[in-house]
Motif scaffolding. Structure first.
Motif, PDB file in Angstrom:
ATOM      1  N   LEU A 108       0.834  -1.206   0.000  1.00  0.00           N
ATOM      2  CA  LEU A 108       0.000   0.000   0.000  1.00  0.00           C
ATOM      3  C   LEU A 108       0.872   1.262   0.000  1.00  0.00           C
ATOM      4  CD1 LEU A 108      -2.920   0.908  -0.006  1.00  0.00           C
ATOM      5  CD2 LEU A 108      -2.852   0.907   2.481  1.00  0.00           C
ATOM      6  N   GLY A 109       1.955   1.236   0.758  1.00  0.00           N
ATOM      7  CA  GLY A 109       2.872   2.368   0.754  1.00  0.00           C
ATOM      8  C   GLY A 109       3.503   2.585  -0.606  1.00  0.00           C
ATOM      9  N   ALA A 110       3.908   1.507  -1.265  1.00  0.00           N
ATOM     10  CA  ALA A 110       4.508   1.617  -2.597  1.00  0.00           C
ATOM     11  C   ALA A 110       3.503   2.135  -3.626  1.00  0.00           C
ATOM     12  CB  ALA A 110       5.069   0.269  -3.037  1.00  0.00           C
ATOM     13  N   LEU A 111       2.247   1.736  -3.497  1.00  0.00           N
ATOM     14  CA  LEU A 111       1.215   2.223  -4.420  1.00  0.00           C
ATOM     15  C   LEU A 111       0.887   3.699  -4.180  1.00  0.00           C
ATOM     16  CD1 LEU A 111      -1.235  -0.826  -4.395  1.00  0.00           C
ATOM     17  CD2 LEU A 111       0.322  -0.131  -6.235  1.00  0.00           C
ATOM     18  N   THR A 112       1.113   4.159  -2.971  1.00  0.00           N
ATOM     19  CA  THR A 112       0.831   5.554  -2.636  1.00  0.00           C
ATOM     20  C   THR A 112       1.895   6.493  -3.197  1.00  0.00           C
ATOM     21  OG1 THR A 112      -0.264   4.817  -0.624  1.00  0.00           O
ATOM     22  CG2 THR A 112       0.382   7.108  -0.700  1.00  0.00           C
ATOM     23  N   LEU A 113       3.120   6.022  -3.343  1.00  0.00           N
ATOM     24  CA  LEU A 113       4.212   6.874  -3.826  1.00  0.00           C
ATOM     25  C   LEU A 113       3.911   7.558  -5.161  1.00  0.00           C
ATOM     26  CD1 LEU A 113       7.328   4.743  -2.869  1.00  0.00           C
ATOM     27  CD2 LEU A 113       6.650   6.937  -1.896  1.00  0.00           C
ATOM     28  N   PRO A 114       3.471   6.839  -6.205  1.00  0.00           N
ATOM     29  CA  PRO A 114       3.193   7.530  -7.460  1.00  0.00           C
ATOM     30  C   PRO A 114       2.027   8.510  -7.350  1.00  0.00           C
ATOM     31  CG  PRO A 114       2.999   5.142  -7.742  1.00  0.00           C
ATOM     32  CD  PRO A 114       3.350   5.394  -6.330  1.00  0.00           C
ATOM     33  N   VAL A 115       1.037   8.179  -6.552  1.00  0.00           N
ATOM     34  CA  VAL A 115      -0.115   9.075  -6.403  1.00  0.00           C
ATOM     35  C   VAL A 115       0.326  10.400  -5.786  1.00  0.00           C
ATOM     36  CG1 VAL A 115      -2.338   9.380  -5.244  1.00  0.00           C
ATOM     37  CG2 VAL A 115      -1.749   7.171  -6.240  1.00  0.00           C
TER      38      VAL A 115
END
Length: 127
Positions: A108-115
């Protein structure tokens, strides 16, 4: 005198076109995600044990995965519902473990980075 709504729209909802942002931000997003992965490897998230208050979150996920009922601990936060379902998705393939929950959080943290990388430049007011 400008209305508060107008000021908020001007400062916070001034998004650049998505394609233009993607062209500029992709290298930065790749650097962020690569750094995230390297830091994850360095920290080594493996281990089936709770850290700090993970036990409260883990009890709810374990109840959902193993018994099929949602049981939120009175000790945990009221906004835990979405996190329990997210964690359960990672526990479904192999059963409940704190390692699976740790990987759900890291994902979830990795998916938040691009956002965040795409939204943050549009919040800059130019001053």
């Amino acid at each position: 005198m400008e209305s508060i709504i107008y000021i908020m729209q001007r400062k916070f909802f001034r998004f650049q076109p998505a394609i233009q942002l993607l062209k500029v931000e992709i290298p930065y997003v790749l650097v962020l995600i690569t750094t995230w992965i390297l830091m994850t490897i360095l920290v080594n998230p493996l281990g089936n044990f709770p850290l700090n208050d993970d036990w409260a979150y883990g009890q709810s996920v374990q109840s959902l995965v193993e018994k099929g009922n949602l049981k939120i601990s009175p000790w945990s936060a009221a906004n835990l519902l979405s996190q329990v379902f997210w964690g359960a998705l990672f526990c479904l393939p192999f059963g409940f473990s704190f390692t699976a929950l740790r990987f759900s959080t890291l994902t979830l943290g990795a998916l938040t980075l691009p956002v965040v990388s795409l939204v943050a430049p549009s919040l800059h007011d130019g001053s």
